[in-house]
Design a protein around this motif. Structure first.
Motif, PDB file in Angstrom:
ATOM      1  N   THR A 105      -0.496  -6.575  -3.216  1.00  9.87           N
ATOM      2  CA  THR A 105      -1.670  -5.898  -3.368  1.00  9.87           C
ATOM      3  C   THR A 105      -2.194  -6.183  -4.579  1.00  9.87           C
ATOM      4  O   THR A 105      -3.341  -6.603  -4.543  1.00  9.87           O
ATOM      5  CB  THR A 105      -1.270  -4.585  -3.337  1.00  9.87           C
ATOM      6  OG1 THR A 105      -0.522  -4.108  -2.101  1.00  9.87           O
ATOM      7  CG2 THR A 105      -2.309  -3.482  -3.632  1.00  9.87           C
ATOM      8  N   ASP A 126      -4.974  -1.596   1.211  1.00 14.08           N
ATOM      9  CA  ASP A 126      -3.813  -0.815   1.522  1.00 14.08           C
ATOM     10  C   ASP A 126      -4.112   0.669   1.419  1.00 14.08           C
ATOM     11  O   ASP A 126      -3.316   1.597   1.717  1.00 14.08           O
ATOM     12  CB  ASP A 126      -2.691  -1.124   0.495  1.00 14.08           C
ATOM     13  CG  ASP A 126      -2.697  -0.688  -1.008  1.00 14.08           C
ATOM     14  OD1 ASP A 126      -3.766  -0.946  -1.251  1.00 14.08           O
ATOM     15  OD2 ASP A 126      -1.692  -0.714  -1.653  1.00 14.08           O
ATOM     16  N   ASP A 144      -4.998  -6.135   3.773  1.00 15.19           N
ATOM     17  CA  ASP A 144      -3.648  -5.870   3.167  1.00 15.19           C
ATOM     18  C   ASP A 144      -2.894  -5.025   3.870  1.00 15.19           C
ATOM     19  O   ASP A 144      -3.166  -3.693   4.398  1.00 15.19           O
ATOM     20  CB  ASP A 144      -3.897  -4.871   1.745  1.00 15.19           C
ATOM     21  CG  ASP A 144      -2.661  -5.036   0.692  1.00 15.19           C
ATOM     22  OD1 ASP A 144      -1.612  -5.539   1.392  1.00 15.19           O
ATOM     23  OD2 ASP A 144      -2.831  -4.486  -0.342  1.00 15.19           O
ATOM     24  N   GLU A 145      -1.781  -5.572   4.542  1.00 17.42           N
ATOM     25  CA  GLU A 145      -0.833  -4.887   5.641  1.00 17.42           C
ATOM     26  C   GLU A 145      -1.728  -4.252   6.616  1.00 17.42           C
ATOM     27  O   GLU A 145      -1.588  -3.027   6.871  1.00 17.42           O
ATOM     28  CB  GLU A 145       0.109  -3.814   4.861  1.00 17.42           C
ATOM     29  CG  GLU A 145       0.699  -4.479   3.578  1.00 17.42           C
ATOM     30  CD  GLU A 145       1.909  -4.301   3.615  1.00 17.42           C
ATOM     31  OE1 GLU A 145       2.736  -3.910   4.443  1.00 17.42           O
ATOM     32  OE2 GLU A 145       2.549  -4.770   2.601  1.00 17.42           O
TER      33      GLU A 145
END
Ligand SMILES: Nc1ncnc2c1ncn2[C@@H]1O[C@H](COP(=O)(O)OP(=O)(O)O)[C@@H](O)[C@H]1O
Ligand SMILES: [Mg+2]
Lengths: 231, 282
Positions: free
Chosen positions: B44, B85, B157-158
């Protein structure tokens, strides 16, 4: 600054305002107060200080309070981050919100004053005074909104603003001596200056309120710099 | 065109703790690049630096030919898309109104809203209030928001961490289509299957340091022992080294009809990560 982005923020915040019960209650407060005062007023209408008390309540409970609540919520819910990562500048975001708060303040103030008697405010000097007073409360709201991280904590900041600047005319009911220090200090507060203005026709009170508004703008700027360098 | 992302000697220190140390890599235009690592490894933080949300302590960062000094400009921000995130939506507004806001902020045509709703499979739900959505649905709205202005480069992000398998497959197809249309994708994940399926190249990050970088297939070859794993009908499991001296042994097994199954050693990305860092990727 970008007009399209400001209008996007405005549109979003107006929709959000209309669905937020807590914010929707705010403009109702001065209107209820105006209805109560009207009962007291009788034939010849309310005295000027009472009218300005309604103005003070409107600007503190609608302008300052809604502004800080809206900004605190963007912080708390992490939506501000999405806005900051977008091409919108911080100024676009603040202006968009200010327009919403300005509109709501205008509606609440107009309805309240029409109820209690809008006549004393229908001249250029009084209108300029109200606009400067609005800016003063708006800047206080923005400044405080910048560093409040949660909606719950805004009320702690709102209370002093409300009592000091929104309810200033109430000091006459505290039974303090005419020449007590508190009364003398309160006399230079923006609401008291505008009340005095109606007796004198001088522009000096307007000048003093303008200085208050500038001071609040400076306060907002300092808060902005501080928040920015902390991150 | 030059590289979409160029990072040289990147370092980020948070109150004396280095979160990123001497990280260098580049991402080619049109690539799907995966940054892989366990939680806390600095994924991140890397994305935040690449998108201008954080400033690096040291190192040179260029994204779409823009130097990190100019990441704050509206011009740069409108070129990239971000699914962060921890971002969120306006809970009292509908899906449509949330997307409309960002459509206007990014100066994209409003038709893009319906296009994106199709990509994330939410066309039917567009009038629903966000507070009534499941976590997976919110994540899909956020993805639509990140892509609404057709950015040349997106940071995810993810992106699929909160989604169930059906939705993951749908999103993967959407991302692949987007990529075929020319969008460069930079994603972080700790899901090795996701990385293997989507990424042209992956980088392994552990404790802020890059441990390995390459094409998933090439990495799997590089870390393979190349030995044959043979299972016989008798239930034996044999590991036979891939050497010319073993040719007869394998020939015999086949001639005697003993071979039930046979593969070359082919580690998964997860096994490779474990091999390099001694850690599971979770
Ligand atoms: N704002 C911050 N202040 C201090 N430390 C941070 C901050 N952000 C991240 N870190 C630290 O940096 C490291 C990497 O974090 P992060 O980039 O979030 O990892 P990942 O996304 O791979 O899970 C962690 O040790 C984390 O505690
Ligand atoms: Mg992370």
């Amino acid at each position: 600054m970008n007009a399209q982005r400001i209008s996007a923020i405005f549109e979003k915040d107006i929709k959000d305002f209309m669905k937020n019960m807590m914010l929707l209650m705010m403009p109702v407060i001065p209107i209820i107060l105006a209805l109560l005062y009207k009962q007291l007023g009788g034939e010849e209408g309310l005295p000027i200080p009472m009218l300005y008390l309604i103005v003070g309540v409107t600007f503190s409970s609608v302008t300052a309070s809604c502004m800080m609540t809206m900004m605190a919520e963007e912080n708390e819910k992490k939506t501000l981050r999405g806005l900051m990562l977008s091409p919108a500048s911080f100024l676009d975001i603040i202006i968009g919100k200010s327009l919403v708060v300005g509109l709501m303040s205008f509606i609440a103030l107009t309805i309240s004053l029409v109820i209690v008697g809008i006549k004393p405010f229908l001249n250029v000097q009084a209108i300029i005074g109200l606009i400067l007073l609005f800016l003063f409360f708006l800047f206080l709201g923005i400044g405080i909104g910048l560093f409040t991280k949660s909606i719950a904590s805004t009320s702690a900041y709102l209370m002093p603003v409300m009592f000091l600047f929104g309810f200033t005319p109430m000091i006459d009911f505290l039974g303090l001596g005419e020449d007590s220090t508190a009364i003398m200090i309160a006399d230079v507060f923006p609401l008291m200056q505008l009340i005095d203005m109606h007796d004198t026709n001088s522009w000096i009170p307007i000048g003093i309120v303008a200085i208050w508004a500038l001071g609040a703008a400076l306060f907002t700027y300092i808060c902005f710099k501080k928040v920015r360098t902390d991150d | 065109m030059n590289n979409a992302i160029e990072v040289n000697g990147l370092r980020k220190v948070f109150d004396q703790n280095a979160a990123i140390e001497d990280v260098s890599f580049f991402v080619k235009p049109g690539e799907i690049f995966g940054l892989l690592g366990p939680s806390g490894s600095g994924k991140t933080t890397t994305i935040k630096i690449l998108t201008g949300e954080l400033e690096q302590t040291a190192g040179d960062v260029n994204v779409l030919d823009v130097h990190s000094q100019s990441f704050g400009t509206s011009d740069f921000k409108s070129k990239i898309g971000i699914l962060s995130d921890n971002s969120s939506l306006y809970e009292r507004l509908t899906i449509y109104d949330n997307l409309k806001l960002f459509c206007k902020l990014y100066d994209a045509p409003l038709e893009q809203i319906d296009v994106m709703l199709d990509v994330v499979n939410l066309r039917e739900e567009s009038k629903k209030t966000v507070s009534k959505l499941s976590k997976g649905m919110k994540q899909r709205v956020l993805l639509a928001k990140a892509l609404i202005h057709k950015p040349k480069l997106v940071f995810l992000d993810e992106p699929t961490s909160a989604l169930d398998p059906g939705n993951v497959a749908h999103i993967h197809r959407g991302l692949q289509k987007l990529n075929e249309a020319g969008t460069t994708i930079f994603l972080t994940t700790h899901d090795m299957e996701e990385a293997t399926e989507l990424c042209d190249r992956v980088a392994f990050l552990d404790k802020g340091k890059l441990q390995e970088l390459g094409n998933p297939d090439e990495l799997r070859y590089k870390y393979s022992t190349h030995a044959f794993h043979v299972e016989t009908f008798a239930g034996e499991r044999l590991v036979i080294e891939n050497e010319s001296g073993n040719a007869n042994k394998i020939k015999e097994l086949i001639e005697n009809g003993e071979v039930k199954a046979m593969q070359t050693d082919n580690p998964t990305l997860g096994q490779i990560f474990l091999k390099i860092t001694g850690k599971e990727l979770v």
